[in-house]
Design a protein around this motif. Structure first.
Motif, PDB file in Angstrom:
ATOM      1  N   SER A 129       0.818  -1.205   0.000  1.00 13.66           N
ATOM      2  CA  SER A 129       0.000   0.000   0.000  1.00 13.66           C
ATOM      3  C   SER A 129       0.857   1.262   0.000  1.00 13.66           C
ATOM      4  O   SER A 129       0.580   2.224  -0.735  1.00 13.66           O
ATOM      5  N   GLU A 157       0.789   4.165  -2.800  1.00  9.58           N
ATOM      6  CA  GLU A 157       0.433   5.536  -2.406  1.00  9.58           C
ATOM      7  C   GLU A 157       1.560   6.521  -2.743  1.00  9.58           C
ATOM      8  O   GLU A 157       1.312   7.643  -3.196  1.00  9.58           O
ATOM      9  N   PRO A 206       1.546   1.155  13.593  1.00  6.25           N
ATOM     10  CA  PRO A 206       0.189   0.664  13.320  1.00  6.25           C
ATOM     11  C   PRO A 206      -0.383  -0.113  14.494  1.00  6.25           C
ATOM     12  O   PRO A 206       0.352  -0.733  15.277  1.00  6.25           O
ATOM     13  N   THR A 237      -3.924  -4.425  12.048  1.00  6.02           N
ATOM     14  CA  THR A 237      -4.127  -4.086  10.635  1.00  6.02           C
ATOM     15  C   THR A 237      -4.276  -5.371   9.839  1.00  6.02           C
ATOM     16  O   THR A 237      -3.545  -6.345  10.056  1.00  6.02           O
ATOM     17  N   THR A 259     -11.136  -0.373  19.533  1.00  7.38           N
ATOM     18  CA  THR A 259     -10.638   0.708  18.677  1.00  7.38           C
ATOM     19  C   THR A 259     -11.677   1.818  18.617  1.00  7.38           C
ATOM     20  O   THR A 259     -12.847   1.573  18.306  1.00  7.38           O
ATOM     21  N   GLY A 316      -7.582  -1.824  11.276  1.00  7.83           N
ATOM     22  CA  GLY A 316      -6.958  -1.040  10.220  1.00  7.83           C
ATOM     23  C   GLY A 316      -6.865  -1.810   8.914  1.00  7.83           C
ATOM     24  O   GLY A 316      -6.832  -3.046   8.895  1.00  7.83           O
ATOM     25  N   GLU A 317      -6.815  -1.073   7.823  1.00 11.01           N
ATOM     26  CA  GLU A 317      -6.538  -1.634   6.503  1.00 11.01           C
ATOM     27  C   GLU A 317      -5.158  -1.137   6.065  1.00 11.01           C
ATOM     28  O   GLU A 317      -4.710  -0.065   6.503  1.00 11.01           O
ATOM     29  N   ASP A 359      -4.739   2.494   5.194  1.00  5.64           N
ATOM     30  CA  ASP A 359      -4.723   3.483   6.271  1.00  5.64           C
ATOM     31  C   ASP A 359      -3.282   3.832   6.662  1.00  5.64           C
ATOM     32  O   ASP A 359      -2.967   4.991   6.963  1.00  5.64           O
ATOM     33  N   ILE A 360      -2.437   2.822   6.670  1.00  5.28           N
ATOM     34  CA  ILE A 360      -1.040   3.024   7.069  1.00  5.28           C
ATOM     35  C   ILE A 360      -0.214   3.535   5.886  1.00  5.28           C
ATOM     36  O   ILE A 360       0.624   4.422   6.025  1.00  5.28           O
ATOM     37  N   VAL A 369      -0.777   4.971  14.264  1.00  3.68           N
ATOM     38  CA  VAL A 369      -1.816   4.985  13.225  1.00  3.68           C
ATOM     39  C   VAL A 369      -2.687   3.759  13.495  1.00  3.68           C
ATOM     40  O   VAL A 369      -2.521   2.706  12.898  1.00  3.68           O
ATOM     41  N   SER A 370      -3.619   3.925  14.452  1.00  2.00           N
ATOM     42  CA  SER A 370      -4.355   2.766  14.961  1.00  2.00           C
ATOM     43  C   SER A 370      -5.852   2.994  15.073  1.00  2.00           C
ATOM     44  O   SER A 370      -6.556   2.120  15.591  1.00  2.00           O
ATOM     45  N   GLY A 371      -6.351   4.156  14.645  1.00  2.00           N
ATOM     46  CA  GLY A 371      -7.775   4.420  14.809  1.00  2.00           C
ATOM     47  C   GLY A 371      -8.195   4.611  16.254  1.00  2.00           C
ATOM     48  O   GLY A 371      -9.374   4.508  16.581  1.00  2.00           O
TER      49      GLY A 371
END
Length: 252
Positions: free
Chosen positions: A16, A20, A187, A190, A213, A219-220, A223-224, A246-248
């Motif tokens: 990902s 990105e 993360p 995920t 969460t 997480g997906e 997201d990360i 980055v964990s919601g």
């Protein structure tokens, strides 16, 4: 054109992140270990969007191979982008093994150390001469290093990731005279292939994780990956030495 190196980009967060980063107009050299098909899939996804990517094999746990890898990277930079340097490094490759302290073997401990801490340390050291001034490094850590809400079994894995957090700050300090920024992402749970596709094999673990969460789901990879791409970009030009969860809102 800017160029990034992303390790462990055949699936999950690394895949990902590579996609990105490429979407933002950056060329990508991505690595794979046991999953060459996944590496080629990542290249195909990037090329489908009009980007440029090259996949190379790399076992981050085998530091003796890093000199040869650097030479290969230098050749790819020259042949593909007519450059003798690159701009961004994402130390993402990793694996997870869980074991209670009383059951941990030295073999598993040493492999975790080699891939999660020694690998990023010496791979960054080897690639640093090829990195352009004003570049950026992002290390993929884990929220298993948190001070609360610990899950038994992650002692060795989390200890290596905790070492990576400290290494991130020292890299930021030592590389700052060259204008190179260094940060880490941390993360939470995920949905990746980590731990042998644990979420696919044990879907029953997902609802309890989502319930812990704040934003109500696991997480997906995207997201990360989006945060990694933002951290290497000029949008984050004044951010360095940070470990960003980055964990919601896990365990919030």
């Amino acid at each position: 054109m800017k160029v990034a190196i992303v390790t462990g980009a055949s699936s999950g967060i690394g895949q990902s992140a590579a996609i990105e980063i490429a979407k933002r107009g950056t060329g990508v050299i991505l690595t794979y270990a046991a999953n060459p098909r996944g590496g080629l899939d990542t290249v195909a996804a990037i090329e489908k969007e009009g980007g440029t990517a090259v996949a190379l094999p790399l076992d981050v746990g085998e530091s003796a191979s890093f000199s040869a890898f650097r030479d290969t990277v230098a050749g790819v930079l020259r042949d593909t982008w007519q450059r003798d340097s690159f701009d961004y490094l994402v130390n993402n490759a990793g694996f997870a093994r869980t074991s209670l302290i009383e059951d941990m073997t030295e073999e598993t401990f040493d492999r975790l150390m080699a891939v999660l801490l020694k690998g990023p340390f010496f791979l960054t050291q080897k690639l640093l001469p090829l990195m352009a001034n004003g570049g950026a490094v992002v290390n993929t850590s884990s929220n298993s290093t948190a001070k609360a809400g610990l899950e038994p079994g992650y002692s060795a894995y989390a200890s290596m990731k905790g070492g990576l957090d400290v290494l991130t700050r020292y890299m930021a300090k030592e590389f700052s005279p060259r204008g190179i920024r260094v940060n880490a992402v941390s993360p939470g749970a995920t949905r990746t292939r980590l731990a042998d596709d644990a979420f696919t094999r044990f879907p029953e673990v997902i609802p309890p994780l989502a319930a812990r969460t704040a934003l109500g789901r696991v997480g997906e990879p995207g997201d990360i990956g989006a945060m990694i791409a933002t951290l290497v970009s000029d949008e984050s030009r004044w951010v360095t030495a940070q470990v960003i969860e980055v964990s919601g809102g896990y365990n919030l």
